[in-house]
Design a protein around this motif. Structure first.
Motif, PDB file in Angstrom:
ATOM      1  N   ARG A 103     -81.481 -16.631  10.796  1.00 35.55           N
ATOM      2  CA  ARG A 103     -81.166 -15.689  11.872  1.00 35.55           C
ATOM      3  C   ARG A 103     -80.622 -16.366  13.128  1.00 35.55           C
ATOM      4  O   ARG A 103     -79.716 -15.864  13.755  1.00 35.55           O
ATOM      5  N   ASN A 104     -81.151 -17.477  13.525  1.00 29.74           N
ATOM      6  CA  ASN A 104     -80.736 -18.122  14.771  1.00 29.74           C
ATOM      7  C   ASN A 104     -79.586 -19.109  14.592  1.00 29.74           C
ATOM      8  O   ASN A 104     -79.144 -19.709  15.552  1.00 29.74           O
ATOM      9  N   GLN A 105     -79.135 -19.268  13.377  1.00 33.96           N
ATOM     10  CA  GLN A 105     -78.039 -20.189  13.096  1.00 33.96           C
ATOM     11  C   GLN A 105     -76.722 -19.557  13.526  1.00 33.96           C
ATOM     12  O   GLN A 105     -76.506 -18.370  13.367  1.00 33.96           O
ATOM     13  N   ARG A 106     -75.829 -20.346  14.098  1.00 36.62           N
ATOM     14  CA  ARG A 106     -74.528 -19.842  14.527  1.00 36.62           C
ATOM     15  C   ARG A 106     -73.457 -20.234  13.515  1.00 36.62           C
ATOM     16  O   ARG A 106     -73.486 -21.309  12.957  1.00 36.62           O
ATOM     17  N   VAL A 107     -72.514 -19.327  13.318  1.00 41.06           N
ATOM     18  CA  VAL A 107     -71.367 -19.617  12.471  1.00 41.06           C
ATOM     19  C   VAL A 107     -70.245 -20.036  13.399  1.00 41.06           C
ATOM     20  O   VAL A 107     -69.838 -19.277  14.273  1.00 41.06           O
ATOM     21  N   THR A 108     -69.767 -21.259  13.236  1.00 43.96           N
ATOM     22  CA  THR A 108     -68.746 -21.754  14.156  1.00 43.96           C
ATOM     23  C   THR A 108     -67.359 -21.759  13.544  1.00 43.96           C
ATOM     24  O   THR A 108     -66.385 -21.731  14.254  1.00 43.96           O
ATOM     25  N   SER A 109     -67.253 -21.778  12.240  1.00 40.70           N
ATOM     26  CA  SER A 109     -65.926 -21.792  11.640  1.00 40.70           C
ATOM     27  C   SER A 109     -65.420 -20.368  11.477  1.00 40.70           C
ATOM     28  O   SER A 109     -66.177 -19.443  11.236  1.00 40.70           O
ATOM     29  N   ALA A 110     -64.117 -20.207  11.635  1.00 41.21           N
ATOM     30  CA  ALA A 110     -63.501 -18.883  11.551  1.00 41.21           C
ATOM     31  C   ALA A 110     -63.292 -18.445  10.113  1.00 41.21           C
ATOM     32  O   ALA A 110     -62.857 -17.335   9.867  1.00 41.21           O
ATOM     33  N   ASP A 111     -63.614 -19.303   9.159  1.00 43.68           N
ATOM     34  CA  ASP A 111     -63.375 -18.945   7.764  1.00 43.68           C
ATOM     35  C   ASP A 111     -64.598 -18.325   7.083  1.00 43.68           C
ATOM     36  O   ASP A 111     -64.533 -17.947   5.927  1.00 43.68           O
ATOM     37  N   ARG A 112     -65.685 -18.134   7.796  1.00 44.52           N
ATOM     38  CA  ARG A 112     -66.898 -17.524   7.257  1.00 44.52           C
ATOM     39  C   ARG A 112     -67.523 -16.639   8.329  1.00 44.52           C
ATOM     40  O   ARG A 112     -67.504 -16.975   9.501  1.00 44.52           O
ATOM     41  N   VAL A 113     -68.079 -15.517   7.904  1.00 49.43           N
ATOM     42  CA  VAL A 113     -68.815 -14.627   8.807  1.00 49.43           C
ATOM     43  C   VAL A 113     -70.103 -14.210   8.127  1.00 49.43           C
ATOM     44  O   VAL A 113     -70.268 -14.377   6.927  1.00 49.43           O
ATOM     45  N   ILE A 114     -70.996 -13.627   8.901  1.00 50.47           N
ATOM     46  CA  ILE A 114     -72.261 -13.153   8.351  1.00 50.47           C
ATOM     47  C   ILE A 114     -72.013 -11.801   7.693  1.00 50.47           C
ATOM     48  O   ILE A 114     -71.523 -10.875   8.325  1.00 50.47           O
ATOM     49  N   GLY A 115     -72.375 -11.694   6.420  1.00 45.34           N
ATOM     50  CA  GLY A 115     -72.183 -10.460   5.667  1.00 45.34           C
ATOM     51  C   GLY A 115     -73.294  -9.458   5.926  1.00 45.34           C
ATOM     52  O   GLY A 115     -74.229  -9.718   6.686  1.00 45.34           O
ATOM     53  N   PRO A 116     -73.216  -8.303   5.299  1.00 45.89           N
ATOM     54  CA  PRO A 116     -74.177  -7.229   5.559  1.00 45.89           C
ATOM     55  C   PRO A 116     -75.606  -7.540   5.127  1.00 45.89           C
ATOM     56  O   PRO A 116     -76.548  -6.927   5.625  1.00 45.89           O
ATOM     57  N   LEU A 117     -75.770  -8.491   4.234  1.00 42.64           N
ATOM     58  CA  LEU A 117     -77.114  -8.850   3.781  1.00 42.64           C
ATOM     59  C   LEU A 117     -77.559 -10.199   4.330  1.00 42.64           C
ATOM     60  O   LEU A 117     -78.504 -10.806   3.840  1.00 42.64           O
ATOM     61  N   GLY A 118     -76.836 -10.705   5.350  1.00 42.29           N
ATOM     62  CA  GLY A 118     -77.200 -11.965   5.984  1.00 42.29           C
ATOM     63  C   GLY A 118     -76.585 -13.193   5.362  1.00 42.29           C
ATOM     64  O   GLY A 118     -76.839 -14.302   5.822  1.00 42.29           O
ATOM     65  N   GLU A 119     -75.776 -13.031   4.328  1.00 44.24           N
ATOM     66  CA  GLU A 119     -75.136 -14.164   3.680  1.00 44.24           C
ATOM     67  C   GLU A 119     -73.816 -14.491   4.378  1.00 44.24           C
ATOM     68  O   GLU A 119     -73.269 -13.670   5.092  1.00 44.24           O
ATOM     69  N   LEU A 120     -73.344 -15.716   4.181  1.00 39.38           N
ATOM     70  CA  LEU A 120     -72.037 -16.093   4.717  1.00 39.38           C
ATOM     71  C   LEU A 120     -70.966 -15.661   3.725  1.00 39.38           C
ATOM     72  O   LEU A 120     -71.087 -15.916   2.529  1.00 39.38           O
ATOM     73  N   ILE A 121     -69.930 -14.985   4.228  1.00 39.03           N
ATOM     74  CA  ILE A 121     -68.834 -14.555   3.365  1.00 39.03           C
ATOM     75  C   ILE A 121     -67.510 -15.034   3.952  1.00 39.03           C
ATOM     76  O   ILE A 121     -67.368 -15.178   5.161  1.00 39.03           O
TER      77      ILE A 121
END
Length: 108
Positions: free
Chosen positions: A8-26
């Motif tokens: 939850r507290n982790q940040r996604v810094t690359s523009a090639d991945r986002v947090i999906g609807p179930l909390g996974e990186l997509i």
């Protein structure tokens, strides 16, 4: 699809991945194919891609042949009610709830 656990507290810094609807990186490769049958999860993945900056709304509407109104309704449903708001069987219920909340001045 490879599911990468996300804290939850982790940040996604690359523009090639986002947090999906179930909390996974997509990434783009994880998004549904244009000819896929729509499910609540697939709709939510597309909304997450736009909200996270993975794709623009124009790209999504062009790729999936969506109208502005349809995509905007997905965004509103996810924002207000989460993944459950995208279920076809619940749309009228949530629409009625939203209308009542506006009429009586309470938040839905």
């Amino acid at each position: 699809m490879n599911v990468v656990p996300f804290e939850r507290n982790q940040r996604v810094t690359s523009a090639d991945r986002v947090i999906g609807p179930l909390g996974e990186l997509i990434g783009r490769e994880d998004l549904p194919a244009p000819d896929s049958q729509w499910t609540p999860r697939r709709k939510a993945e597309v909304v997450a891609a736009v909200n996270g900056g993975l794709m623009t709304a124009d790209e999504v509407m062009s790729l999936y042949n969506l109208s502005v109104e349809e995509f905007a309704s997905w965004q509103r449903a996810v924002e207000r009610f989460g993944l459950a708001g995208l279920r076809q069987t619940r749309i009228q219920h949530y629409r009625d709830l939203q209308e009542r909340s506006q009429r009586f001045g309470w938040a839905a």
